[in-house]
Design a protein around this motif. Structure first.
Motif, PDB file in Angstrom:
ATOM      1  N   VAL A  25       0.824  -1.086  -0.125  1.00  0.00           N
ATOM      2  CA  VAL A  25      -0.091  -0.140  -0.113  1.00  0.00           C
ATOM      3  C   VAL A  25       0.963   1.071   0.165  1.00  0.00           C
ATOM      4  O   VAL A  25       1.693   1.229   0.738  1.00  0.00           O
ATOM      5  CB  VAL A  25      -0.920   0.008   1.031  1.00  0.00           C
ATOM      6  N   ASP A  26       0.574   2.154  -0.959  1.00  0.00           N
ATOM      7  CA  ASP A  26       1.560   3.316  -1.201  1.00  0.00           C
ATOM      8  C   ASP A  26       1.178   4.527  -0.050  1.00  0.00           C
ATOM      9  O   ASP A  26       0.828   5.634  -0.701  1.00  0.00           O
ATOM     10  CB  ASP A  26       1.279   3.791  -2.701  1.00  0.00           C
ATOM     11  N   LEU A  59       7.241   2.592  -4.479  1.00  0.00           N
ATOM     12  CA  LEU A  59       6.427   2.932  -3.360  1.00  0.00           C
ATOM     13  C   LEU A  59       6.996   4.322  -2.966  1.00  0.00           C
ATOM     14  O   LEU A  59       7.958   4.659  -2.852  1.00  0.00           O
ATOM     15  CB  LEU A  59       6.101   2.221  -2.315  1.00  0.00           C
ATOM     16  N   ARG A  60       5.997   5.366  -2.830  1.00  0.00           N
ATOM     17  CA  ARG A  60       6.564   6.595  -2.461  1.00  0.00           C
ATOM     18  C   ARG A  60       7.265   6.938  -1.275  1.00  0.00           C
ATOM     19  O   ARG A  60       8.058   7.802  -1.295  1.00  0.00           O
ATOM     20  CB  ARG A  60       5.320   7.761  -2.716  1.00  0.00           C
ATOM     21  N   LEU A  86      11.732  -4.483  -5.490  1.00  0.00           N
ATOM     22  CA  LEU A  86      12.377  -3.708  -4.325  1.00  0.00           C
ATOM     23  C   LEU A  86      11.309  -3.278  -3.521  1.00  0.00           C
ATOM     24  O   LEU A  86      11.722  -2.849  -2.275  1.00  0.00           O
ATOM     25  CB  LEU A  86      13.230  -2.655  -4.507  1.00  0.00           C
ATOM     26  N   ASN A  87       9.881  -3.816  -3.946  1.00  0.00           N
ATOM     27  CA  ASN A  87       8.916  -3.244  -2.940  1.00  0.00           C
ATOM     28  C   ASN A  87       9.089  -3.983  -1.544  1.00  0.00           C
ATOM     29  O   ASN A  87       9.622  -5.172  -1.550  1.00  0.00           O
ATOM     30  CB  ASN A  87       7.484  -3.681  -3.687  1.00  0.00           C
ATOM     31  N   HIS A 180      12.483  -0.957   1.984  1.00  0.00           N
ATOM     32  CA  HIS A 180      11.663  -1.266   3.024  1.00  0.00           C
ATOM     33  C   HIS A 180      12.246  -2.306   3.889  1.00  0.00           C
ATOM     34  O   HIS A 180      13.155  -2.988   3.557  1.00  0.00           O
ATOM     35  CB  HIS A 180      10.345  -1.876   2.187  1.00  0.00           C
ATOM     36  N   GLY A 181      11.547  -2.311   4.998  1.00  0.00           N
ATOM     37  CA  GLY A 181      11.860  -3.057   6.120  1.00  0.00           C
ATOM     38  C   GLY A 181      12.373  -4.664   5.715  1.00  0.00           C
ATOM     39  O   GLY A 181      13.362  -5.313   5.830  1.00  0.00           O
ATOM     40  N   ASN A 182      11.343  -5.273   5.018  1.00  0.00           N
ATOM     41  CA  ASN A 182      11.466  -6.721   4.426  1.00  0.00           C
ATOM     42  C   ASN A 182      12.097  -6.831   3.445  1.00  0.00           C
ATOM     43  O   ASN A 182      12.630  -7.869   3.210  1.00  0.00           O
ATOM     44  CB  ASN A 182      10.149  -7.209   4.719  1.00  0.00           C
ATOM     45  N   SER A 183      12.299  -5.845   2.324  1.00  0.00           N
ATOM     46  CA  SER A 183      12.620  -6.253   0.923  1.00  0.00           C
ATOM     47  C   SER A 183      14.401  -6.019   1.535  1.00  0.00           C
ATOM     48  O   SER A 183      15.172  -6.736   0.914  1.00  0.00           O
ATOM     49  CB  SER A 183      12.515  -5.399  -0.248  1.00  0.00           C
ATOM     50  N   LEU A 184      14.729  -5.189   2.655  1.00  0.00           N
ATOM     51  CA  LEU A 184      15.982  -4.919   2.855  1.00  0.00           C
ATOM     52  C   LEU A 184      16.477  -6.447   3.521  1.00  0.00           C
ATOM     53  O   LEU A 184      17.588  -6.721   3.596  1.00  0.00           O
ATOM     54  CB  LEU A 184      16.357  -3.683   3.683  1.00  0.00           C
TER      55      LEU A 184
END
Ligand SMILES: O=C(O)[C@@H](CO)OP(=O)(O)O
Length: 246
Positions: A25-26, A59-60, A86-87, A180-184
């Protein structure tokens, strides 16, 4: 020859602030999130870590964090590549739900399984749900998930790492990934070759640059990299770990 990689999670988002599962969700950054991004950029500048290219999600909150941080570091002019791979991890039917309410409704075990297990995805979202991305034009042609476990994120990020990010590192560029937390976490798992139990305990704080120096095989010279502000990073990671507890 060594290579430099910088990982940057977005600053506080509107739904981090209201304690909601976010996923794809953006939602925008909060004012605090923008401020965190500026601080992150200042750290880059002060420590002389100057990115030559930036990768972001679609995502913004990640895009704006990158822009604010790079502006602060006087590097807003560098090339940028954006990709859905990378989302954030798609949080399925939990997207939009309050974390504390979900923990109270389903219990600690299920809550932690959905948040941090490696292979168990949350329940799937209905494609017509208001928080589904199935009809979002930015993902035309991409396989929009209905829910993802971290394992699914590793599976989509790894080929992108190989095809798009490694070639840029190879030319000697300092590469920034604003995501993001989980893509990283997926990238950290891959780089540091962490077990499923080890990665379950890793939480990424918002907007504090995490710098990796990589060897010729693109493996970390210092395992787990180095946060540019280690104290703030430890406090930030602890706060992420505690989400949903109150
Ligand atoms: O809601 C999300 O998308 C993520 C990141 O904010 O949450 P969590 O840390 O619980 O995986």
């Amino acid at each position: 020859m060594t290579y430099k990689l910088v990982l940057l999670r977005h600053g506080q988002s509107a739904w981090n602030n209201t304690n909601q599962f976010t996923g794809w969700v953006d939602v925008p950054l909060t004012e605090q999130g923008e401020q965190e991004a500026r601080k992150g950029g200042k750290l880059l500048k002060d420590k002389g870590v100057l990115p030559d290219i930036v990768f972001t999600s679609l995502l913004r909150r990640a895009i704006n964090t990158a822009n604010i941080a790079l502006d602060e570091a006087d590097r807003l002019w560098i090339p940028v590549k954006r990709d859905w791979r990378l989302n954030e991890r798609h949080y399925g039917a939990l997207q939009g739900k309050n974390k504390t309410e979900i923990r109270e409704k389903y219990g600690d075990e299920k809550f932690m399984l959905w948040r941090r297990s490696y292979a168990t995805p949350p329940p799937e979202i209905d494609p017509d749900d208001e928080y589904s991305q199935s009809h979002d034009p930015r993902y035309a042609g991409a396989p929009v998930p209905r829910a993802e476990a971290l394992a699914n994120v590793v599976k989509r990020v790894t080929p992108y790492w190989e095809s798009d990010i490694v070639p840029e590192l190879k030319t000697g560029k300092t590469v920034l990934i604003a995501a993001h937390g989980n893509s990283l976490r997926a990238i950290v798992k891959m780089l540091d070759n962490l077990t499923e139990d080890e990665i379950a305990k890793v939480n990424i704080p918002t907007a504090i640059p995490l710098v990796y120096e990589l060897d010729e095989n693109f493996k970390p010279i210092k395992p787990r990299g180095e946060y540019l502000d280690p104290e703030a990073a430890a406090a930030g990671a602890a706060a992420v770990a505690a989400q949903g507890q109150k």
